[in-house]
Design a protein around this motif. Sequence first.
Motif, PDB file in Angstrom:
ATOM      1  N   THR A 156       0.824  -1.217   0.000  1.00 13.62           N
ATOM      2  CA  THR A 156       0.000   0.000   0.000  1.00 13.62           C
ATOM      3  C   THR A 156       0.856   1.264   0.000  1.00 13.62           C
ATOM      4  O   THR A 156       0.395   2.313  -0.445  1.00 13.62           O
ATOM      5  CB  THR A 156      -0.939   0.031   1.225  1.00 13.62           C
ATOM      6  OG1 THR A 156      -0.152   0.022   2.416  1.00 13.62           O
ATOM      7  CG2 THR A 156      -1.876  -1.165   1.212  1.00 13.62           C
ATOM      8  N   THR A 157       2.085   1.157   0.485  1.00 13.27           N
ATOM      9  CA  THR A 157       2.939   2.344   0.605  1.00 13.27           C
ATOM     10  C   THR A 157       4.200   2.283  -0.259  1.00 13.27           C
ATOM     11  O   THR A 157       4.823   3.309  -0.528  1.00 13.27           O
ATOM     12  CB  THR A 157       3.408   2.513   2.064  1.00 13.27           C
ATOM     13  OG1 THR A 157       4.197   1.366   2.438  1.00 13.27           O
ATOM     14  CG2 THR A 157       2.227   2.662   3.002  1.00 13.27           C
ATOM     15  N   GLN A 159       6.812   0.831   0.873  1.00 14.38           N
ATOM     16  CA  GLN A 159       7.877   0.783   1.876  1.00 14.38           C
ATOM     17  C   GLN A 159       7.872  -0.598   2.524  1.00 14.38           C
ATOM     18  O   GLN A 159       6.834  -1.058   2.999  1.00 14.38           O
ATOM     19  CB  GLN A 159       7.648   1.855   2.959  1.00 14.38           C
ATOM     20  CG  GLN A 159       7.540   3.266   2.412  1.00 14.38           C
ATOM     21  CD  GLN A 159       8.832   3.742   1.773  1.00 14.38           C
ATOM     22  OE1 GLN A 159       9.917   3.525   2.313  1.00 14.38           O
ATOM     23  NE2 GLN A 159       8.723   4.391   0.627  1.00 14.38           N
ATOM     24  N   SER A 179       0.976   5.061  -8.250  1.00 16.76           N
ATOM     25  CA  SER A 179       1.204   6.447  -7.844  1.00 16.76           C
ATOM     26  C   SER A 179       1.513   7.333  -9.044  1.00 16.76           C
ATOM     27  O   SER A 179       1.026   8.464  -9.137  1.00 16.76           O
ATOM     28  CB  SER A 179       2.356   6.512  -6.836  1.00 16.76           C
ATOM     29  OG  SER A 179       2.632   7.848  -6.480  1.00 16.76           O
ATOM     30  N   ARG A 184      -3.929   5.093  -5.743  1.00 20.81           N
ATOM     31  CA  ARG A 184      -3.382   4.512  -4.516  1.00 20.81           C
ATOM     32  C   ARG A 184      -3.837   3.071  -4.400  1.00 20.81           C
ATOM     33  O   ARG A 184      -4.955   2.730  -4.788  1.00 20.81           O
ATOM     34  CB  ARG A 184      -3.853   5.294  -3.292  1.00 20.81           C
ATOM     35  CG  ARG A 184      -3.301   6.718  -3.245  1.00 20.81           C
ATOM     36  CD  ARG A 184      -3.586   7.349  -1.925  1.00 20.81           C
ATOM     37  NE  ARG A 184      -2.982   6.544  -0.860  1.00 20.81           N
ATOM     38  CZ  ARG A 184      -2.671   7.010   0.335  1.00 20.81           C
ATOM     39  NH1 ARG A 184      -2.919   8.250   0.635  1.00 20.81           N
ATOM     40  NH2 ARG A 184      -2.147   6.232   1.244  1.00 20.81           N
TER      41      ARG A 184
END
Length: 198
Positions: A156-157, A159, A179, A184
């Motif tokens: 989701t990020t 990271q 992105s 998202r």
Amino acid sequence: MGASDVNLAELIGSRICHDLISPIGAITNGLELLEMVGAVQGPEMELISGSVGSAGARIRFFRVAFGSAGDQPLGRSEVVELLKDLERASRVRITWNLSEPVPRNQVKLAFLAIMCCESAMPFGGEVEIATQGSAWTVIGTADKLNLDTGLWKGVTTGQFANKLSPAQVQFALLPDTASAMGRRVASETTATQVKLRF
């Protein structure tokens, strides 16, 4: 990884797939000629044909998932045929629930999401792709899932707590590619289901 890194990864993916698809196609044609003249038959030929077919299907799939993609449309029949070829060498069944052509860059996101789902299904399962308006949902369902919670949290990020392996690259590319398109990624996991939305 920024947008420029995503573009570079796409160019590399396109180049590799472009350079590999021609020789794979030539091998396939050569095998068909051998079969026509009856030069080679038996389980050895079936093994070679199956392996070449599987390699060709994966490369065509990777070309969309990892290659550069614009907003030119891909029709349902083209996508479904590609996914059916992919299924022959996989334990995962894929259902494309879209009837209209969609932009190639959105198909790219769906293919990266399919790869994320596949990674959680070592024993097989089913993946369904659907849209509602402009929102995409990719759902993977299996009796047994092998979930790496760090990957599914990081998708989701973009990271990740641990360094990704080459087999996990789709988890980094999906959020970065989304992105770059102004989208998202959201994910949900249960004991028998993984869901990605973008």
